[in-house]
Design a protein around this motif. Sequence first.
Motif, PDB file in Angstrom:
ATOM      1  N   VAL A   1      -1.785 -11.435  -0.933  1.00 62.64           N
ATOM      2  CA  VAL A   1      -0.541 -11.216  -1.237  1.00 62.64           C
ATOM      3  C   VAL A   1       0.165 -12.386   0.011  1.00 62.64           C
ATOM      4  O   VAL A   1       1.458 -12.001   0.362  1.00 62.64           O
ATOM      5  CB  VAL A   1      -0.105  -9.879  -0.432  1.00 62.64           C
ATOM      6  CG1 VAL A   1      -0.760  -8.707  -1.617  1.00 62.64           C
ATOM      7  CG2 VAL A   1      -0.988  -9.676   0.855  1.00 62.64           C
TER       8      VAL A   1
ATOM      9  N   GLN B   1      -8.418   3.866  -0.847  1.00 63.81           N
ATOM     10  CA  GLN B   1      -7.514   2.904  -0.911  1.00 63.81           C
ATOM     11  C   GLN B   1      -7.857   1.295  -0.771  1.00 63.81           C
ATOM     12  O   GLN B   1      -7.239   0.641  -1.493  1.00 63.81           O
ATOM     13  CB  GLN B   1      -6.630   3.173   0.451  1.00 63.81           C
ATOM     14  CG  GLN B   1      -5.679   4.338   0.455  1.00 63.81           C
ATOM     15  CD  GLN B   1      -4.225   4.210   0.906  1.00 63.81           C
ATOM     16  OE1 GLN B   1      -4.176   3.232   1.725  1.00 63.81           O
ATOM     17  NE2 GLN B   1      -3.155   4.577   0.323  1.00 63.81           N
TER      18      GLN B   1
ATOM     19  N   GLN C   1      -4.881  -2.866   5.099  1.00 66.18           N
ATOM     20  CA  GLN C   1      -4.876  -4.482   4.972  1.00 66.18           C
ATOM     21  C   GLN C   1      -3.709  -4.856   5.588  1.00 66.18           C
ATOM     22  O   GLN C   1      -3.930  -6.040   6.438  1.00 66.18           O
ATOM     23  CB  GLN C   1      -4.781  -4.668   3.440  1.00 66.18           C
ATOM     24  CG  GLN C   1      -4.942  -6.413   3.405  1.00 66.18           C
ATOM     25  CD  GLN C   1      -4.624  -6.792   1.921  1.00 66.18           C
ATOM     26  OE1 GLN C   1      -5.077  -5.962   0.958  1.00 66.18           O
ATOM     27  NE2 GLN C   1      -4.613  -7.912   1.579  1.00 66.18           N
TER      28      GLN C   1
ATOM     29  N   LEU D   1       4.647  -5.394   0.705  1.00 66.34           N
ATOM     30  CA  LEU D   1       3.680  -6.349   0.210  1.00 66.34           C
ATOM     31  C   LEU D   1       2.794  -5.397  -0.640  1.00 66.34           C
ATOM     32  O   LEU D   1       2.237  -4.186  -0.266  1.00 66.34           O
ATOM     33  CB  LEU D   1       2.878  -7.314   1.083  1.00 66.34           C
ATOM     34  CG  LEU D   1       3.676  -8.292   1.806  1.00 66.34           C
ATOM     35  CD1 LEU D   1       2.823  -9.086   2.864  1.00 66.34           C
ATOM     36  CD2 LEU D   1       4.210  -9.415   0.817  1.00 66.34           C
ATOM     37  N   ALA D   2       2.116  -5.897  -1.725  1.00 67.87           N
ATOM     38  CA  ALA D   2       1.204  -4.974  -2.521  1.00 67.87           C
ATOM     39  C   ALA D   2      -0.021  -4.887  -1.770  1.00 67.87           C
ATOM     40  O   ALA D   2      -0.906  -5.287  -2.274  1.00 67.87           O
ATOM     41  CB  ALA D   2       1.159  -5.423  -3.898  1.00 67.87           C
ATOM     42  N   ALA D   3      -0.096  -4.119  -0.861  1.00 69.44           N
ATOM     43  CA  ALA D   3      -1.328  -4.225  -0.193  1.00 69.44           C
ATOM     44  C   ALA D   3      -1.399  -2.794   0.584  1.00 69.44           C
ATOM     45  O   ALA D   3      -0.294  -2.408   1.306  1.00 69.44           O
ATOM     46  CB  ALA D   3      -1.722  -5.235   0.876  1.00 69.44           C
ATOM     47  N   PRO D   4      -2.456  -2.145   0.797  1.00 75.33           N
ATOM     48  CA  PRO D   4      -2.450  -0.736   1.627  1.00 75.33           C
ATOM     49  C   PRO D   4      -2.362  -1.111   3.146  1.00 75.33           C
ATOM     50  O   PRO D   4      -2.454  -2.370   3.444  1.00 75.33           O
ATOM     51  CB  PRO D   4      -3.933  -0.272   1.193  1.00 75.33           C
ATOM     52  CG  PRO D   4      -4.802  -1.241   0.916  1.00 75.33           C
ATOM     53  CD  PRO D   4      -3.809  -2.535   0.350  1.00 75.33           C
TER      54      PRO D   4
ATOM     55  N   THR E   1      -8.594  -8.518   4.734  1.00 79.04           N
ATOM     56  CA  THR E   1      -9.441  -7.968   5.608  1.00 79.04           C
ATOM     57  C   THR E   1      -8.745  -6.430   5.605  1.00 79.04           C
ATOM     58  O   THR E   1      -7.449  -6.255   5.343  1.00 79.04           O
ATOM     59  CB  THR E   1      -9.232  -8.286   7.121  1.00 79.04           C
ATOM     60  OG1 THR E   1      -9.701  -9.719   7.152  1.00 79.04           O
ATOM     61  CG2 THR E   1      -9.897  -7.427   8.171  1.00 79.04           C
ATOM     62  N   PHE E   2      -9.480  -5.400   5.528  1.00 77.74           N
ATOM     63  CA  PHE E   2      -9.293  -3.992   5.709  1.00 77.74           C
ATOM     64  C   PHE E   2      -9.955  -3.464   6.899  1.00 77.74           C
ATOM     65  O   PHE E   2     -10.899  -3.591   6.964  1.00 77.74           O
ATOM     66  CB  PHE E   2      -9.568  -3.348   4.361  1.00 77.74           C
ATOM     67  CG  PHE E   2      -9.083  -3.848   3.111  1.00 77.74           C
ATOM     68  CD1 PHE E   2      -9.553  -5.042   2.580  1.00 77.74           C
ATOM     69  CD2 PHE E   2      -7.947  -3.188   2.333  1.00 77.74           C
ATOM     70  CE1 PHE E   2      -9.068  -5.712   1.476  1.00 77.74           C
ATOM     71  CE2 PHE E   2      -7.489  -3.655   1.184  1.00 77.74           C
ATOM     72  CZ  PHE E   2      -8.007  -4.983   0.747  1.00 77.74           C
ATOM     73  N   MET E   3      -8.984  -2.813   7.711  1.00 79.43           N
ATOM     74  CA  MET E   3      -9.501  -2.383   9.020  1.00 79.43           C
ATOM     75  C   MET E   3     -10.085  -0.666   8.867  1.00 79.43           C
ATOM     76  O   MET E   3      -9.686   0.107   9.543  1.00 79.43           O
ATOM     77  CB  MET E   3      -8.188  -2.285   9.941  1.00 79.43           C
ATOM     78  CG  MET E   3      -7.811  -3.849  10.256  1.00 79.43           C
ATOM     79  SD  MET E   3      -6.579  -3.708  11.670  1.00 79.43           S
ATOM     80  CE  MET E   3      -7.415  -2.997  12.991  1.00 79.43           C
TER      81      MET E   3
ATOM     82  N   GLN F   1      -7.541  -1.810  -4.320  1.00 85.30           N
ATOM     83  CA  GLN F   1      -7.163  -3.014  -4.469  1.00 85.30           C
ATOM     84  C   GLN F   1      -7.925  -4.063  -5.309  1.00 85.30           C
ATOM     85  O   GLN F   1      -7.553  -5.152  -5.552  1.00 85.30           O
ATOM     86  CB  GLN F   1      -6.988  -3.753  -3.097  1.00 85.30           C
ATOM     87  CG  GLN F   1      -6.059  -2.885  -2.301  1.00 85.30           C
ATOM     88  CD  GLN F   1      -4.668  -2.838  -2.834  1.00 85.30           C
ATOM     89  OE1 GLN F   1      -4.077  -3.915  -3.049  1.00 85.30           O
ATOM     90  NE2 GLN F   1      -3.925  -1.668  -3.008  1.00 85.30           N
TER      91      GLN F   1
END
Lengths: 298, 298
Positions: A117, A241, B211, B205-208, A166-168, A245
């Motif tokens: 993105v 979630q 992220q 943005l197309a992100a959770p 990165t996803f927290m 993605q």
Amino acid sequence: MSKSWLAVDWGTTNFRAWLMHDADVVSVINAPCGLLQVENGQFETALQTHIALWIAEYDALPLLMAGMVGSQQGWVNVPYCEGCIDAQQLAQGAHALHTRWGSQGWILPGVAGHSAVGLPEVMRGEEIQLVGLMALAPAENHHAILPGTHSKHATVAHQAIHDFSTFMTGELYQLLMAHSLLGRDLPPQQPDSRAFALGIQHSGLAAPLSQLLFSVRTLRLRGDVPLSGVGDYLSGLLIGQELRQCPSTPHWIIGSDALNARYQQAASQLGLVTEALSGERCFIAGMNQIRLYLQGIE
Amino acid sequence: MSKSWLAVDWGTTNFRAWLMHDADVVSVINAPCGLLQVENGQFETALQTHIALWIAEYDALPLLMAGMVGSQQGWVNVPYCEGCIDAQQLAQGAHALHTRWGSQGWILPGVAGHSAVGLPEVMRGEEIQLVGLMALAPAENHHAILPGTHSKHATVAHQAIHDFSTFMTGELYQLLMAHSLLGRDLPPQQPDSRAFALGIQHSGLAAPLSQLLFSVRTLRLRGDVPLSGVGDYLSGLLIGQELRQCPSTPHWIIGSDALNARYQQAASQLGLVTEALSGERCFIAGMNQIRLYLQGIE
């Protein structure tokens, strides 16, 4: 380079070292002594203490280090490599040093890039596992998920790391359970596959995470999720979630056995095909690949 | 009911009481003494202490209370009202009590319902503000946003609360700034409208969220967001994701002046038409409406 060498994964909270003979692990040391436990920048002393037995037995072995040890908060701030990165470029970006006991050492760089993105991204440590993946499973393209405190999703193409995100996930889970209303007054948590599956299911509702999270509270109030399963419901929301993605191509999941199993269960519920690989095995394979390019760099 | 009465908003962290004469505020008491500060369930003693001056001067005035004081952790666990709720139903669901100094008191119920995506929802306190909105701005339909620790979005139709959703925006902000990697080693935060606007922009943005949150880290590392503006960038991400859930009809924003201004700035950037109302004013107007239905309930 001698046939014996050391690989070190030195992160924020953990220190891990492997005594290697060529590509084989001879011995391993684990210590809960990450960067946060090193006082006044005494990294060399800390390292010497951790591997004292190996120094006594083998003297000065070559030493490859990766992870947050190469960050601003680490031993040396090694600049990130940018672009599509492979093993050779990581070797070229390494910071060389000599230890006081005579070892030739290298601190490997992290990677800076962009997510799909368009947001800036960084990693330090996971790039080694991705290089290991390329060595262990040679193919033109890979999608990889590296679950953890800060989960990484990466695309590997033509033997190089392409884009990553990165996803927290892990940090959010810890934070919410330890410090938020959602984790308050809970008994010890138990594995609850029903609660986990419900969280994964709800993660697909057309609502942002800040809204979905409140269902952790309301489902508990209504008794729809048992008190001992609140953690697994929350885990399902967060991992759900994250995995939603992913493109629908097959993915590698590269982490600890426990996290791999959890992520594979979630992926399976979402119809995502995955194969698990040991994060440790990938790290070692990656370090071994990079070692081949370090021969002449001192 | 006498023309003089007391309205109390007793939440988890704050106590607030108004001495009223009909619909007019005569005096107000604020104390940082929410439920968490009340020991051993001594709610009546705590209340008597807070409003001692009014008891001395006016003796036993009728007393309407709302908020978490009516919850499991409060004075009395008053069952939630369910369905499409109006002022009369809240009055009918009230728990009546007599204080030791002779006041007739009522603790009002909260509301249980469902969000637009079908998840269970609850609120205690905000329903009073929504009743106040109906009184202050008579119209067939309203969309209202009540920003806060747990922001509420509600649809009001035909003078009743229809569906509503909770967003843990304020709690997530506090948690992430106080306990996560994102808030570590920051100087005192300054208002930074550029960082706030960038956060709102990136929230699309197309992100959770898990992220998007990592961009708080990377933009700081790159110097794209100044250290003193990290909080406002994070605030923009969270409020932006929350407001992007709103239908494009006009919305009321009902809260403190500071939060109203912040939400209106975000709404304006997203092309959402809003009008701000004081949360306190709505609360008082709501209590006054409900009071009219309590006359015969003892």
